[in-house]
Design an enzyme around this catalytic site. Structure first.
Site, PDB file in Angstrom:
ATOM      1  N   TYR A  37     121.257  22.924  17.032  1.00  0.00           N
ATOM      2  CA  TYR A  37     121.528  23.549  15.736  1.00  0.00           C
ATOM      3  C   TYR A  37     123.032  23.585  15.522  1.00  0.00           C
ATOM      4  O   TYR A  37     123.702  22.578  15.679  1.00  0.00           O
ATOM      5  CB  TYR A  37     120.867  24.934  15.665  1.00  0.00           C
ATOM      6  N   LYS A  92      92.543  17.028  11.337  1.00  0.00           N
ATOM      7  CA  LYS A  92      93.049  15.666  11.150  1.00  0.00           C
ATOM      8  C   LYS A  92      94.342  15.468  11.943  1.00  0.00           C
ATOM      9  O   LYS A  92      94.566  14.424  12.560  1.00  0.00           O
ATOM     10  CB  LYS A  92      93.304  15.423   9.664  1.00  0.00           C
ATOM     11  N   GLU A 134      93.717  13.286   1.736  1.00  0.00           N
ATOM     12  CA  GLU A 134      92.450  13.677   2.365  1.00  0.00           C
ATOM     13  C   GLU A 134      91.639  14.564   1.428  1.00  0.00           C
ATOM     14  O   GLU A 134      92.173  15.492   0.806  1.00  0.00           O
ATOM     15  CB  GLU A 134      92.754  14.435   3.662  1.00  0.00           C
ATOM     16  N   ASP A 135      90.340  14.280   1.361  1.00  0.00           N
ATOM     17  CA  ASP A 135      89.368  15.156   0.706  1.00  0.00           C
ATOM     18  C   ASP A 135      89.771  15.513  -0.734  1.00  0.00           C
ATOM     19  O   ASP A 135      89.831  16.689  -1.117  1.00  0.00           O
ATOM     20  CB  ASP A 135      89.160  16.428   1.532  1.00  0.00           C
ATOM     21  N   ALA A 193      78.453   5.600  -5.362  1.00  0.00           N
ATOM     22  CA  ALA A 193      79.514   4.917  -6.101  1.00  0.00           C
ATOM     23  C   ALA A 193      80.743   5.813  -6.190  1.00  0.00           C
ATOM     24  O   ALA A 193      81.490   5.764  -7.161  1.00  0.00           O
ATOM     25  CB  ALA A 193      79.029   4.532  -7.492  1.00  0.00           C
ATOM     26  N   GLY A 194      80.951   6.605  -5.142  1.00  0.00           N
ATOM     27  CA  GLY A 194      82.122   7.468  -5.087  1.00  0.00           C
ATOM     28  C   GLY A 194      83.309   6.750  -4.485  1.00  0.00           C
ATOM     29  O   GLY A 194      83.324   5.510  -4.360  1.00  0.00           O
ATOM     30  N   ALA A 195      84.307   7.514  -4.070  1.00  0.00           N
ATOM     31  CA  ALA A 195      85.560   6.945  -3.578  1.00  0.00           C
ATOM     32  C   ALA A 195      85.337   6.036  -2.381  1.00  0.00           C
ATOM     33  O   ALA A 195      85.840   4.910  -2.330  1.00  0.00           O
ATOM     34  CB  ALA A 195      86.531   8.073  -3.221  1.00  0.00           C
ATOM     35  N   ALA A 196      84.571   6.525  -1.390  1.00  0.00           N
ATOM     36  CA  ALA A 196      84.358   5.732  -0.182  1.00  0.00           C
ATOM     37  C   ALA A 196      83.575   4.465  -0.492  1.00  0.00           C
ATOM     38  O   ALA A 196      83.896   3.377   0.006  1.00  0.00           O
ATOM     39  CB  ALA A 196      83.643   6.564   0.871  1.00  0.00           C
ATOM     40  N   ASN A 287      76.494  12.006   5.973  1.00  0.00           N
ATOM     41  CA  ASN A 287      76.576  13.011   7.033  1.00  0.00           C
ATOM     42  C   ASN A 287      76.226  14.377   6.470  1.00  0.00           C
ATOM     43  O   ASN A 287      76.614  14.693   5.344  1.00  0.00           O
ATOM     44  CB  ASN A 287      77.995  13.042   7.633  1.00  0.00           C
ATOM     45  N   ASN A 320      85.871   7.303  11.265  1.00  0.00           N
ATOM     46  CA  ASN A 320      87.191   6.962  10.736  1.00  0.00           C
ATOM     47  C   ASN A 320      88.312   7.113  11.745  1.00  0.00           C
ATOM     48  O   ASN A 320      89.405   6.572  11.547  1.00  0.00           O
ATOM     49  CB  ASN A 320      87.500   7.833   9.502  1.00  0.00           C
TER      50      ASN A 320
END
Length: 748
Positions: A37, A92, A134-135, A193-196, A287, A320
Site C-alpha cells: 500500500y 460460479k 449469468e442467469d 427456443a430460449g437463450a440456450a 434440469n 457447463n
C-alpha cells in the site's frame, strides 16, 4: 437432513458464503505493507497511468473475471432477483477457481432495464479481464451480450447461451461419429427456443449442421415462417423458422436424427423416440428432470441410442463446467479482446477429441470406478478430468491468435507447462522430466502386464516419452489393448514364446556363484522381473519398471541380484519427491535401507542430491535426527552427524550439506539463519535424509496425506542401470511418471 437442509447448513457455516479474498504477496513485515500500500503502491499506479496495458502486469486484472447477473432467469428458480441469485454467482466463482485457477468477483446488479444493466457493466471494464454474464432472461440476454461485446475490449461471454452450446456440440460431433452419420446430413429437432436453445442451434450450424436441417419448437409448437410473419416470434428465434406446416414436438421429432431438449421435463415419451430415424441421438438436458428419462429413452429402441442429460447420475452429463473456466483461461492468457466463434469451435473440438483418449485412473475413481471408454456411454469428458484444462485452454488461446482476437501469442509447450503449474508443483516438476524424456526416448521394459501397464505403455508411446516393451502373454496383452480401445501395436516379449536361452545363460553367468544352477536360471527368466532385469543388464532395454503386482521387497530382489548397484556404489536408495504449493522436498530413504549406518546415510544423500538435479533442483541436504548439532549425543545421533562430516570433507560433494538437525530446523529459514547461523545451509533444505527407513516412510506418508503434499516415487537411485519399483496400486500416471524418470536416468 435432506439436500436443502444440508445446503443451507453448508452456506451458513462460518464464514457465510463460499468465497473469500486472500493475499498473494507477503504481508508480515512493515516493509511488506509499505510495498503493498502506501507509499510503494504509487509506483505501479504511475506506471499504469502512463500505459494502461500495464494493469495486466501489476494487478490481478489479467486473472479476474466478473460474474454478473440481474437474477432474472436463475436456473430452475426463474426471476428471483439479484440478491437471491448471489449464492449461484458465488458458486460460479468457486468453479472458476477450482477448475482453472481464475479469480472472480460476483456482481449482482439491480437493473431490470437492459440499458441500465449495460451501463453498469461497461463502467467496470477497468476492473476485469473478462465478463461472464449469468442467469439473464431472454430475449434481453441477447441484446445485452451483443452490446457489451461491441463496447468492451475484454471477453464477454453469456454462459447460459454458449456453455451448453459448446459442450453439447462436442457431444453431438462424437455421437454422430459413433452412429455413423455426418453432421452435414443430420436433421436436428429442438425442444425449447430460449437463450440456450437458440445459441446451441446457432453453434451447431458453426459445426456443420445445415440451418435448414434444424427444426425448433417452443411451447406453441414448431417455429414456422407463418408464425414469424404473424409477429409471433422475436428476431432471434425467427432465424430458425421453417417453411413447413404447423405442428407440435411429436411431429417435429418424427424421422429426426437428433433431439436436443432445453425446455422442461417429461415432454417426450417412448413413442416419440421410436418415431425418430435409426440410431437416434437424444440430448435431454432439462434440469432437474430431463425431457425423457435415460432408461426410458434407451428402452424405447433396440438399436443404438446415444443419450445425454444434464444430470450427473447418468452417463454423458452435459455440464457447463467443462467449458467456461477453460475458455476464459485460454482467452485471458492470450489477452483476447473477445470470445469469438472460432474460439468456441476450438473448445468443442478439443473436448470431443479428449473423450476419445484413455481416461486417467483418478477420474475413474472419482466416478465410482464406472467404465469410461469412448462409445455411446461416454461421448464427452467428465468435469473432474484435469486434462480438460490442458486441452481446451491451449486450443482456445491458439484460436484467439489465429482469428486475430489475441493481444499476445503463446508457445503451446511452454503454455501447457504454466497450466500444469497451476494444478500443483508436482505436475510442474514432472513436466521438466517428461520434456527431457521426449527429447530422446529410450527403451523401457515393463516387467508386468495388466490393464494399467498396457495403458501406461500406450501413453508412453503416444506421447513420445519412451519406447515401451511389455513382458507377458502376447494374446492377452493384445486383447487388453483392444478391449480398452487403444490403437497401438506394442512390442511384447512373451516368456512362453520368445527365445530365452541367451537370457538364461546371462542370468546363470551372473548368479552361478550365488547358488543358481543352469536349470534354475532357465526357470527364473520366465518370471517377468528376472527376464526384464536380464534384458536390462544385457542392453536389450535401457530401463525397467516393475512392482505393480508385487510387494516392494520382492519386486526389488531381482533387479538388485541381476542389475546391481552402480560402480563405486554399495547401496541403492528410495527417494520420494514431495511437492507443496511453493516448495519441493526430496525425502530419502523411504523404501530400501532399514537401519543405515553413517556410510549408508552419506551414500543415500549423494543419491538424493543427484536425483534432485534431474529435476533441475540444486540440492541442499540435511541429515535429520531428533537432535540439533550435538544437543543430544548418543549412537543414534552420531550416525547422521558423522555422515554429514564425511560429505563436507569430500571434495567431490558440490552441494551444501549439514546435520544432524531436527526437521523443523532443516526447513524453517528463521531457525537456520537465527539460532544456527553457523549451519552450512544458508537456505532451507530441499533434500531430507532420514535416520532410518521407518522414519522416512512414516514422515513422507504423513506429509502426503495430512500435509497436502503430492508424491512422486519412491524413485530408486544408485542402481547400475535405471530401475524403478512401483508401489502396488499405483495409477497409470504414476507409471508414466516413473518411466519418464527412468528415461532421463538412461539418457544420463
Amino acid at each position: 437432513m435432506g439436500l436443502d437442509e444440508d445446503a443451507l447448513e453448508y452456506h451458513e457455516r462460518d464464514p457465510p458464503g463460499k468465497i473469500e479474498i486472500s493475499t498473494t504477496k507477503p504481508t508480515s513485515t512493515q516493509r511488506d505493507l509499505s510495498l503493498a500500500y502506501s507509499p510503494g503502491v504509487a509506483a505501479p499506479c504511475e506506471a499504469i497511468a502512463e500505459d494502461v496495458g500495464d494493469a495486466y502486469r501489476y494487478t490481478t486484472k489479467g486473472n479476474l473475471v466478473g460474474v454478473v447477473s440481474d437474477g432474472s432467469a436463475v436456473l430452475g428458480l426463474g426471476d428471483i432477483g439479484p440478491t437471491a441469485s448471489k449464492p449461484v454467482m458465488e458458486g460460479k466463482g468457486v468453479l472458476f477457481k477450482r477448475f482453472a485457477d481464475i479469480d472472480v468477483f460476483d456482481l449482482e446488479v439491480d437493473a431490470s432495464d437492459p440499458d441500465a444493466f449495460v451501463e453498469h457493466v461497461a463502467a467496470l471494464e477497468p476492473t476485469f479481464g473478462g465478463i461472464n454474464l449469468e442467469d439473464i432472461s431472454a430475449p434481453e440476454c441477447f441484446e445485452i451480450e451483443e452490446r457489451l461485446r461491441e463496447r468492451l475490449s475484454i471477453p464477454v461471454f453469456h454462459d447460459d447461451q454458449h456453455g451448453t452450446a459448446i459442450i453439447s456440440g462436442a457431444a453431438l460431433a462424437n455421437a454422430a461419429d459413433i452412429v455413423g452419420k455426418d453432421l452435414a446430413d443430420l436433421s436436428v429437432t429442438f425442444a425449447g427456443a430460449g437463450a440456450a436453445a437458440l445459441a446451441t442451434a446457432r453453434f451447431y450450424v458453426s459445426l456443420g449442421v445445415p440451418r435448414e436441417n434444424i427444426t425448433m419448437c417452443d411451447i406453441d409448437g414448431v417455429l414456422t415462417t407463418e408464425r414469424a410473419e404473424a409477429g409471433d416470434l422475436d428476431p432471434y428465434s425467427e432465424a430458425f423458422a421453417q417453411d413447413r406446416p404447423p405442428g407440435d414436438l411429436a411431429d417435429a421429432m418424427a424421422g429426426a436424427d437428433a433431439f436436443v431438449g432445453l425446455s422442461v421435463g417429461g415432454i417426450v415419451d417412448e413413442s416419440m423416440v421410436r418415431s425418430m430415424a435409426e440410431n437416434p441421438i437424444l440430448f435431454a438436458m432439462a434440469n432437474p428432470e430431463p425431457e425423457i428419462g435415460y432408461q426410458a429413452a434407451k428402452h424405447a429402441r433396440d438399436d443404438t441410442v446415444v443419450m445425454a442429460t444434464g444430470r450427473s447420475d447418468f452417463p454423458n452429463q452435459v455440464n457447463n463446467v467443462l467449458g467456461f473456466p477453460f475458455i476464459f483461461r485460454g482467452a485471458l492468457d492470450a489477452g483476447a479482446t473477445e470470445i469469438n466463434e472460432a474460439m468456441k469451435v476450438a473448445a468443442a473440438e478439443a473436448l470431443a477429441d479428449l473423450a476419445r483418449q484413455d481416461v486417467p485412473d483418478a477420474v475413474v475413481k472419482a466416478y465410482d470406478d464406472e467404465p469410461l471408454q469412448f462409445g455411446p456411454e461416454y461421448i464427452i469428458p467428465k468435469p473432474l478430468d484435469h486434462r480438460v484444462l490442458f486441452e481446451v485452454a491451449p486450443a482456445v488461446a491458439r484460436a484467439a491468435v489465429e482469428s486475430g482476437a489475441a493481444r499476445r501469442d503463446l508457445d503451446r509447450e511452454a503454455y501447457v507447462e504454466r497450466l500444469e503449474a497451476r494444478l500443483g508443483k508436482s505436475r510442474e516438476m514432472m513436466r521438466v522430466v517428461l520434456n527431457k524424456a521426449q527429447s530422446d526416448p529410450k527403451r523401457v521394459v515393463l516387467a508386468e502386464d495388466g490393464d494399467r501397464m498396457v495403458r501406461a505403455a500406450y501413453q508412453l508411446a503416444d506421447q513420445g516419452i519412451a519406447e515401451p516393451v511389455l513382458i507377458g502373454d502376447t494374446r492377452e496383452i493384445l486383447r487388453t489393448a483392444d478391449r480398452l480401445g487403444l490403437d497401438f501395436a506394442p512390442e511384447i516379449v512373451d516368456p512362453h514364446e520368445a527365445e530365452l536361452a541367451p537370457y538364461a545363460d546371462e542370468l546363470y553367468r551372473r548368479r552361478k556363484r550365488k547358488g543358481v544352477t543352469r536349470r534354475e536360471a532357465a526357470d527364473l527368466v520366465r518370471n517377468g522381473n528376472y527376464l526384464g532385469s536380464t534384458m536390462l543388464a544385457m542392453g536389450d532395454a535401457d530401463a525397467m519398471l516393475t512392482g505393480q503386482t508385487h510387494h516392494y521387497p520382492s519386486a526389488l530382489r531381482a533387479p538388485l541380484q541381476v542389475v546391481g548397484t552402480a560402480p563405486g556404489t554399495e547401496y541403492a536408495a528410495g527417494v520420494t519427491m514431495l511437492t507443496f504449493r511453493n516448495r519441493v522436498l526430496f525425502c530419502a530413504d523411504t523404501s530400501v535401507n532399514q537401519a543405515p549406518d553413517a556410510d549408508v546415510l552419506a551414500e543415500v544423500t549423494r543419491h538424493a542430491a543427484d536425483l534432485a538435479r534431474r529435476f533441475n533442483v540444486e540440492p541442499r541436504a540435511a541429515l535429520l535426527s531428533y537432535s540439533d548439532f550435538g544437543s543430544v549425543d548418543n549412537e543414534g545421533t552420531r550416525k547422521p552427524r558423522a555422515a554429514a562430516d564425511r560429505l563436507r570433507a569430500d571434495p567431490d560433494v558440490d552441494f551444501p550439506v549439514d546435520g544432524e538437525m531436527q526437521a523443523d530446523t532443516a526447513v524453517v529459514e528463521e531457525m537456520l539463519t537465527g539460532d544456527y547461523d553457523f549451519a552450512e545451509l544458508e537456505e532451507p533444505a530441499n533434500v531430507l535424509v532420514f535416520p532410518n527407513l521407518e522414519a522416512g516412510n512414516v514422515a513422507s506418508k504423513l506429509l502426503q496425506r495430512l500435509g497436502g503434499a503430492e508424491a512422486v516415487g519412491p524413485m530408486l537411485a544408485g542402481m547400475d542401470k535405471p530401475v524403478h519399483v512401483l508401489q502396488r496400486g499405483d495409477e497409470v500416471k504414476d507409471i508414466v511418471n516413473l518411466a519418464g524418470v527412468a528415461v532421463v536416468d538412461a539418457q544420463d
